[in-house]
Scaffold this motif. Structure first.
Motif, PDB file in Angstrom:
ATOM      1  N   MET A  68     -16.888  -3.417  26.853  1.00  0.00           N
ATOM      2  CA  MET A  68     -15.639  -3.383  26.094  1.00  0.00           C
ATOM      3  C   MET A  68     -15.909  -4.059  24.748  1.00  0.00           C
ATOM      4  SD  MET A  68     -13.445  -2.146  28.434  1.00  0.00           S
ATOM      5  CE  MET A  68     -11.790  -2.669  28.073  1.00  0.00           C
ATOM      6  N   SER A  71     -12.756  -3.078  18.100  1.00  0.00           N
ATOM      7  CA  SER A  71     -13.170  -2.290  16.941  1.00  0.00           C
ATOM      8  C   SER A  71     -12.281  -2.500  15.719  1.00  0.00           C
ATOM      9  CB  SER A  71     -13.230  -0.802  17.299  1.00  0.00           C
ATOM     10  OG  SER A  71     -11.971  -0.351  17.751  1.00  0.00           O
ATOM     11  N   LYS A  72     -10.993  -2.749  15.909  1.00  0.00           N
ATOM     12  CA  LYS A  72     -10.069  -2.967  14.785  1.00  0.00           C
ATOM     13  C   LYS A  72      -8.996  -3.958  15.205  1.00  0.00           C
ATOM     14  CE  LYS A  72     -10.385   1.680  12.853  1.00  0.00           C
ATOM     15  NZ  LYS A  72      -9.661   2.875  12.461  1.00  0.00           N
ATOM     16  N   LYS A  92      -7.376  -2.874  18.651  1.00  0.00           N
ATOM     17  CA  LYS A  92      -7.913  -1.633  19.213  1.00  0.00           C
ATOM     18  C   LYS A  92      -9.357  -1.874  19.605  1.00  0.00           C
ATOM     19  CE  LYS A  92      -5.202   1.766  16.686  1.00  0.00           C
ATOM     20  NZ  LYS A  92      -5.253   2.971  15.852  1.00  0.00           N
ATOM     21  N   GLY A  93      -9.796  -1.145  20.618  1.00  0.00           N
ATOM     22  CA  GLY A  93     -11.175  -1.304  21.036  1.00  0.00           C
ATOM     23  C   GLY A  93     -11.643  -0.142  21.874  1.00  0.00           C
ATOM     24  N   LEU A  94     -12.880  -0.237  22.308  1.00  0.00           N
ATOM     25  CA  LEU A  94     -13.535   0.821  23.056  1.00  0.00           C
ATOM     26  C   LEU A  94     -14.164   0.277  24.330  1.00  0.00           C
ATOM     27  CD1 LEU A  94     -15.526   2.466  20.123  1.00  0.00           C
ATOM     28  CD2 LEU A  94     -13.421   3.326  21.165  1.00  0.00           C
ATOM     29  N   ALA A 130      -9.257   0.575  29.470  1.00  0.00           N
ATOM     30  CA  ALA A 130      -9.644   1.816  28.806  1.00  0.00           C
ATOM     31  C   ALA A 130     -10.151   2.778  29.872  1.00  0.00           C
ATOM     32  CB  ALA A 130     -10.726   1.559  27.766  1.00  0.00           C
ATOM     33  N   GLN A 138     -17.176   7.268  26.379  1.00  0.00           N
ATOM     34  CA  GLN A 138     -16.346   6.134  25.957  1.00  0.00           C
ATOM     35  C   GLN A 138     -14.865   6.455  26.083  1.00  0.00           C
ATOM     36  OE1 GLN A 138     -17.570   5.391  21.917  1.00  0.00           O
ATOM     37  NE2 GLN A 138     -16.027   6.737  21.060  1.00  0.00           N
ATOM     38  N   GLY A 139     -14.070   5.395  26.143  1.00  0.00           N
ATOM     39  CA  GLY A 139     -12.613   5.470  26.158  1.00  0.00           C
ATOM     40  C   GLY A 139     -12.085   4.387  25.247  1.00  0.00           C
ATOM     41  N   SER A 140     -10.790   4.388  24.981  1.00  0.00           N
ATOM     42  CA  SER A 140     -10.244   3.392  24.048  1.00  0.00           C
ATOM     43  C   SER A 140      -9.058   2.645  24.657  1.00  0.00           C
ATOM     44  CB  SER A 140      -9.825   4.064  22.740  1.00  0.00           C
ATOM     45  OG  SER A 140      -8.787   4.984  22.973  1.00  0.00           O
ATOM     46  N   PHE A 141      -8.762   1.497  24.067  1.00  0.00           N
ATOM     47  CA  PHE A 141      -7.574   0.726  24.440  1.00  0.00           C
ATOM     48  C   PHE A 141      -6.888   0.277  23.167  1.00  0.00           C
ATOM     49  CE2 PHE A 141     -10.822  -2.603  24.132  1.00  0.00           C
ATOM     50  CZ  PHE A 141     -10.170  -3.599  23.410  1.00  0.00           C
ATOM     51  N   GLU A 142      -5.610  -0.035  23.296  1.00  0.00           N
ATOM     52  CA  GLU A 142      -4.809  -0.514  22.167  1.00  0.00           C
ATOM     53  C   GLU A 142      -3.737  -1.440  22.723  1.00  0.00           C
ATOM     54  OE1 GLU A 142      -1.724   1.445  18.979  1.00  0.00           O
ATOM     55  OE2 GLU A 142      -3.513   2.595  19.519  1.00  0.00           O
TER      56      GLU A 142
END
Length: 183
Positions: A68, A71-72, A92-94, A130, A138-142
């Motif tokens: 994990m 990223s922003k 936000k991240g991956l 994620a 990959q997947g993302s989370f926010e």
């Protein structure tokens, strides 16, 4: 949203009346008075909102077969009372697969707001997740969090606070250490 904040501050231009900085012209009259509340002054939430820092080693977290990463991130400060500000923090991240396959990966993410003396004004641990779909790597989370109101004033201006975000490794399981046996 700024219109609502301007109404809170009692002004009609884009500068929001807050609780520190330079007194407004109306307040700097020649008649001294004993204030019963904090002196209200100009407040610019965009310029004075504390910066976000990510401590070394806290920008990533290994969860199962994925890593994990953050990223922003962004923050927004809103005047929530005559001597307080609420800080909205978005992250936000991956989840990047290291091995294995599709699935949902999660990690503990800590948000901390401290004053200049490093006293914690706000802290919260959120569980972010994620999902990595089949065939993807990959997947993302926010996540968006709104802090409780942070007290500000002439002696403790908003820009004297520090925001830290990062994965909380305190709860992570450590591999067991081998005990040395004495002979």
């Amino acid at each position: 949203m700024l219109a609502g904040l301007a109404a809170l501050g009692g002004c009609s231009n884009s500068i929001i009346t807050g609780v520190y900085g330079t007194p407004t012209e109306a307040e700097s009259s020649s008649t001294p008075s004993t204030p019963s509340a904090p002196t209200r002054v100009d407040f610019d939430p965009d310029a004075e909102c504390p910066v976000i820092n990510v401590p070394n080693g806290a920008s990533f977290y290994t969860s199962g077969g994925a890593q994990m990463t953050i990223s922003k991130f962004a923050r927004e400060c809103d005047l929530s009372g005559p001597a307080s500000v609420t800080i909205k923090i978005g992250i936000k991240g991956l989840a990047i697969l290291k091995q294995g396959g599709a699935g949902t990966y999660s990690a503990p993410l800590r948000i901390t707001i401290r004053d200049r003396d490093e006293h914690t004004a706000y802290t919260k641990v959120l569980r972010v997740a994620a999902s990595v779909p089949p065939g993807e790597d990959q997947g993302s989370f926010e996540v968006v969090d709104t802090s409780t109101p942070i007290v500000i004033g002439v002696q403790q201006p908003l820009n004297s606070y520090d925001i830290q975000i990062g994965f909380d490794n305190k709860g992570a399981l450590e591999p067991p250490t081998k005990k040395k046996h004495r002979r």
